[in-house]
Motif scaffolding. Sequence first.
Motif, PDB file in Angstrom:
ATOM      1  N   VAL A 115       0.842  -1.196   0.000  1.00 47.60           N
ATOM      2  CA  VAL A 115       0.000   0.000   0.000  1.00 47.60           C
ATOM      3  C   VAL A 115       0.879   1.249   0.000  1.00 47.60           C
ATOM      4  CG1 VAL A 115      -1.905  -1.137   1.237  1.00 47.60           C
ATOM      5  CG2 VAL A 115      -0.118   0.048   2.524  1.00 47.60           C
ATOM      6  N   PRO A 116       0.314   2.402  -0.362  1.00 47.18           N
ATOM      7  CA  PRO A 116       1.101   3.632  -0.365  1.00 47.18           C
ATOM      8  C   PRO A 116       1.121   4.393   0.951  1.00 47.18           C
ATOM      9  CG  PRO A 116      -1.016   4.024  -1.415  1.00 47.18           C
ATOM     10  CD  PRO A 116      -0.982   2.559  -1.048  1.00 47.18           C
ATOM     11  N   LEU A 117       0.377   3.914   1.973  1.00 46.95           N
ATOM     12  CA  LEU A 117       0.206   4.730   3.173  1.00 46.95           C
ATOM     13  C   LEU A 117       0.124   3.840   4.410  1.00 46.95           C
ATOM     14  CD1 LEU A 117      -0.204   7.874   3.391  1.00 46.95           C
ATOM     15  CD2 LEU A 117      -2.632   7.388   3.725  1.00 46.95           C
ATOM     16  N   LEU A 118       0.859   4.227   5.452  1.00 46.94           N
ATOM     17  CA  LEU A 118       0.782   3.591   6.766  1.00 46.94           C
ATOM     18  C   LEU A 118       0.137   4.591   7.714  1.00 46.94           C
ATOM     19  CD1 LEU A 118       1.565   1.119   8.514  1.00 46.94           C
ATOM     20  CD2 LEU A 118       3.776   2.236   8.928  1.00 46.94           C
ATOM     21  N   THR A 119      -0.889   4.179   8.444  1.00 55.79           N
ATOM     22  CA  THR A 119      -1.684   5.114   9.250  1.00 55.79           C
ATOM     23  C   THR A 119      -1.852   4.606  10.680  1.00 55.79           C
ATOM     24  OG1 THR A 119      -3.839   4.110   8.737  1.00 55.79           O
ATOM     25  CG2 THR A 119      -2.982   5.725   7.167  1.00 55.79           C
ATOM     26  N   CYS A 120      -2.192   5.533  11.557  1.00 58.44           N
ATOM     27  CA  CYS A 120      -2.467   5.198  12.954  1.00 58.44           C
ATOM     28  C   CYS A 120      -3.034   6.445  13.624  1.00 58.44           C
ATOM     29  CB  CYS A 120      -1.210   4.726  13.685  1.00 58.44           C
ATOM     30  SG  CYS A 120       0.090   5.979  13.819  1.00 58.44           S
ATOM     31  N   GLU A 121      -3.244   6.377  14.932  1.00 56.60           N
ATOM     32  CA  GLU A 121      -3.599   7.562  15.702  1.00 56.60           C
ATOM     33  C   GLU A 121      -2.881   7.519  17.022  1.00 56.60           C
ATOM     34  OE1 GLU A 121      -5.938   4.557  17.576  1.00 56.60           O
ATOM     35  OE2 GLU A 121      -5.990   5.104  15.446  1.00 56.60           O
ATOM     36  N   VAL A 122      -2.738   8.678  17.645  1.00 53.21           N
ATOM     37  CA  VAL A 122      -2.230   8.744  19.011  1.00 53.21           C
ATOM     38  C   VAL A 122      -3.215   9.551  19.840  1.00 53.21           C
ATOM     39  CG1 VAL A 122       0.195   8.511  18.336  1.00 53.21           C
ATOM     40  CG2 VAL A 122      -0.792  10.791  18.568  1.00 53.21           C
ATOM     41  N   PHE A 123      -3.366   9.135  21.078  1.00 57.27           N
ATOM     42  CA  PHE A 123      -4.267   9.837  21.982  1.00 57.27           C
ATOM     43  C   PHE A 123      -3.655  11.178  22.391  1.00 57.27           C
ATOM     44  CE2 PHE A 123      -7.017   6.231  23.951  1.00 57.27           C
ATOM     45  CZ  PHE A 123      -7.281   5.750  22.690  1.00 57.27           C
ATOM     46  N   LEU A 124      -4.489  12.197  22.375  1.00 60.05           N
ATOM     47  CA  LEU A 124      -4.098  13.510  22.895  1.00 60.05           C
ATOM     48  C   LEU A 124      -4.673  13.742  24.285  1.00 60.05           C
ATOM     49  CD1 LEU A 124      -4.531  15.658  19.663  1.00 60.05           C
ATOM     50  CD2 LEU A 124      -2.446  14.611  20.565  1.00 60.05           C
ATOM     51  N   GLU A 125      -5.562  12.858  24.723  1.00 56.67           N
ATOM     52  CA  GLU A 125      -6.177  12.918  26.051  1.00 56.67           C
ATOM     53  C   GLU A 125      -6.162  11.518  26.655  1.00 56.67           C
ATOM     54  OE1 GLU A 125      -9.461  16.374  24.843  1.00 56.67           O
ATOM     55  OE2 GLU A 125     -10.078  14.318  25.206  1.00 56.67           O
ATOM     56  N   PRO A 126      -5.259  11.151  27.504  1.00 53.32           N
ATOM     57  CA  PRO A 126      -4.124  11.971  27.960  1.00 53.32           C
ATOM     58  C   PRO A 126      -3.017  12.007  26.911  1.00 53.32           C
ATOM     59  CG  PRO A 126      -3.986   9.782  28.910  1.00 53.32           C
ATOM     60  CD  PRO A 126      -5.281   9.825  28.140  1.00 53.32           C
ATOM     61  N   ARG A 127      -2.354  13.118  26.805  1.00 48.59           N
ATOM     62  CA  ARG A 127      -1.266  13.289  25.841  1.00 48.59           C
ATOM     63  C   ARG A 127       0.017  12.680  26.417  1.00 48.59           C
ATOM     64  NH1 ARG A 127       0.227  17.113  21.657  1.00 48.59           N
ATOM     65  NH2 ARG A 127       2.491  17.346  21.584  1.00 48.59           N
ATOM     66  N   ASP A 128       0.690  11.921  25.578  1.00 49.10           N
ATOM     67  CA  ASP A 128       1.976  11.334  25.949  1.00 49.10           C
ATOM     68  C   ASP A 128       3.011  11.864  24.966  1.00 49.10           C
ATOM     69  OD1 ASP A 128       4.242   9.746  26.293  1.00 49.10           O
ATOM     70  OD2 ASP A 128       3.077   7.991  26.896  1.00 49.10           O
ATOM     71  N   ASP A 129       3.821  12.824  25.407  1.00 50.69           N
ATOM     72  CA  ASP A 129       4.773  13.464  24.505  1.00 50.69           C
ATOM     73  C   ASP A 129       5.792  12.482  23.944  1.00 50.69           C
ATOM     74  OD1 ASP A 129       3.659  16.000  24.622  1.00 50.69           O
ATOM     75  OD2 ASP A 129       4.833  16.585  26.375  1.00 50.69           O
ATOM     76  N   VAL A 130       6.126  11.453  24.696  1.00 44.48           N
ATOM     77  CA  VAL A 130       7.067  10.447  24.184  1.00 44.48           C
ATOM     78  C   VAL A 130       6.468   9.726  22.984  1.00 44.48           C
ATOM     79  CG1 VAL A 130       8.286   8.311  24.731  1.00 44.48           C
ATOM     80  CG2 VAL A 130       8.220  10.170  26.400  1.00 44.48           C
ATOM     81  N   VAL A 131       5.194   9.373  23.057  1.00 43.43           N
ATOM     82  CA  VAL A 131       4.517   8.693  21.954  1.00 43.43           C
ATOM     83  C   VAL A 131       4.405   9.615  20.746  1.00 43.43           C
ATOM     84  CG1 VAL A 131       2.342   7.655  21.216  1.00 43.43           C
ATOM     85  CG2 VAL A 131       3.270   7.137  23.479  1.00 43.43           C
ATOM     86  N   VAL A 132       4.037  10.871  20.967  1.00 43.37           N
ATOM     87  CA  VAL A 132       3.932  11.838  19.875  1.00 43.37           C
ATOM     88  C   VAL A 132       5.285  12.016  19.193  1.00 43.37           C
ATOM     89  CG1 VAL A 132       3.426  14.234  19.290  1.00 43.37           C
ATOM     90  CG2 VAL A 132       1.965  13.023  20.933  1.00 43.37           C
ATOM     91  N   LEU A 133       6.337  12.157  19.988  1.00 42.22           N
ATOM     92  CA  LEU A 133       7.677  12.324  19.429  1.00 42.22           C
ATOM     93  C   LEU A 133       8.114  11.081  18.673  1.00 42.22           C
ATOM     94  CD1 LEU A 133      10.278  13.991  19.187  1.00 42.22           C
ATOM     95  CD2 LEU A 133      11.003  13.021  21.389  1.00 42.22           C
ATOM     96  N   PHE A 134       7.836   9.916  19.215  1.00 41.08           N
ATOM     97  CA  PHE A 134       8.187   8.661  18.550  1.00 41.08           C
ATOM     98  C   PHE A 134       7.621   8.627  17.137  1.00 41.08           C
ATOM     99  CE2 PHE A 134       6.842   4.419  17.261  1.00 41.08           C
ATOM    100  CZ  PHE A 134       8.004   3.687  17.379  1.00 41.08           C
ATOM    101  N   HIS A 135       6.346   8.938  16.991  1.00 44.66           N
ATOM    102  CA  HIS A 135       5.728   8.886  15.668  1.00 44.66           C
ATOM    103  C   HIS A 135       6.280   9.966  14.747  1.00 44.66           C
ATOM    104  CE1 HIS A 135       2.870   6.312  17.827  1.00 44.66           C
ATOM    105  NE2 HIS A 135       2.577   5.823  16.646  1.00 44.66           N
ATOM    106  N   GLY A 136       6.553  11.138  15.292  1.00 46.67           N
ATOM    107  CA  GLY A 136       7.133  12.196  14.464  1.00 46.67           C
ATOM    108  C   GLY A 136       8.500  11.824  13.935  1.00 46.67           C
ATOM    109  N   THR A 137       9.335  11.232  14.771  1.00 46.73           N
ATOM    110  CA  THR A 137      10.671  10.847  14.323  1.00 46.73           C
ATOM    111  C   THR A 137      10.629   9.662  13.373  1.00 46.73           C
ATOM    112  OG1 THR A 137      11.005   9.420  16.263  1.00 46.73           O
ATOM    113  CG2 THR A 137      11.771  11.700  16.425  1.00 46.73           C
ATOM    114  N   TYR A 138       9.520   8.936  13.371  1.00 46.38           N
ATOM    115  CA  TYR A 138       9.385   7.808  12.462  1.00 46.38           C
ATOM    116  C   TYR A 138       8.745   8.208  11.137  1.00 46.38           C
ATOM    117  CZ  TYR A 138       9.757   2.820  11.672  1.00 46.38           C
ATOM    118  OH  TYR A 138      10.145   1.591  11.208  1.00 46.38           O
ATOM    119  N   GLY A 139       8.477   9.492  10.954  1.00 45.78           N
ATOM    120  CA  GLY A 139       7.999   9.973   9.666  1.00 45.78           C
ATOM    121  C   GLY A 139       6.506  10.155   9.526  1.00 45.78           C
ATOM    122  N   PHE A 140       5.757   9.978  10.622  1.00 49.00           N
ATOM    123  CA  PHE A 140       4.313  10.202  10.554  1.00 49.00           C
ATOM    124  C   PHE A 140       4.010  11.691  10.637  1.00 49.00           C
ATOM    125  CE2 PHE A 140       4.421   5.790  11.843  1.00 49.00           C
ATOM    126  CZ  PHE A 140       3.330   5.242  11.208  1.00 49.00           C
TER     127      PHE A 140
END
Length: 204
Positions: A115-140
């Motif tokens: 497929v051309p796209l890999l998708t997911c979501e992360v919870f913002l409530e409660p927000r986990d900055d480590v999880v958000v950063l992990f996905h950002g550094t992985y190209g999401f």
Amino acid sequence: MALAIRDVREHDLDAVLALNNAAGRSILTLDAGQLRYFFEHADYFRVAEIDGHMAGFLIALREGHDYDSPNYRWFAARYPQFVYIDRIVVANAYRRHGLGRIFYSDVHSYAEVRVPLLTCEVFLEPRDDVVVLFHGTYGFQEVDQQKMGADGPQVSLLAKDLPSYAYVRDTWLEHGGLPDAPWLAERELPHGGGQRRVAGKHHS
């Protein structure tokens, strides 16, 4: 430390369910019926074993499933082809050992030849900055946000382009299918899971 990433087996399901429901607020709980749905239908459902012990799992689905997750349905309404990471859980005893990155590398390898796209979501409530950063550094990248139902949490909907897919599509998928190699094979779905997508059907 011996690590193995492999397709889930039926005898793993009790351990997977216990691990999922002990994961905390960032992972939605499951009952046995919901987990059975994943076992019978998920395109990607792999577990990690470390020295023979269940260390984690990742579940992902392609487009075309009758799955009632509002986040899956958001992507299904907007993208014709994708792999959606529904959940990843790593046992407490095995966190901070890079297992999450190993899982994401593995599901990335699965997705980029299909497929051309890999998708997911992360919870913002409660927000986990480590999880958000992990996905950002992985190209999401965030493509939208939504609330999961009237009383559910706010989530960030993420997508990662898979540029190698175009080459695989033009070279193999449109000319008979992927090479018949074990690492390209689809997981065998149990009886009742429907027709699986066959990856390795390339013939010279």
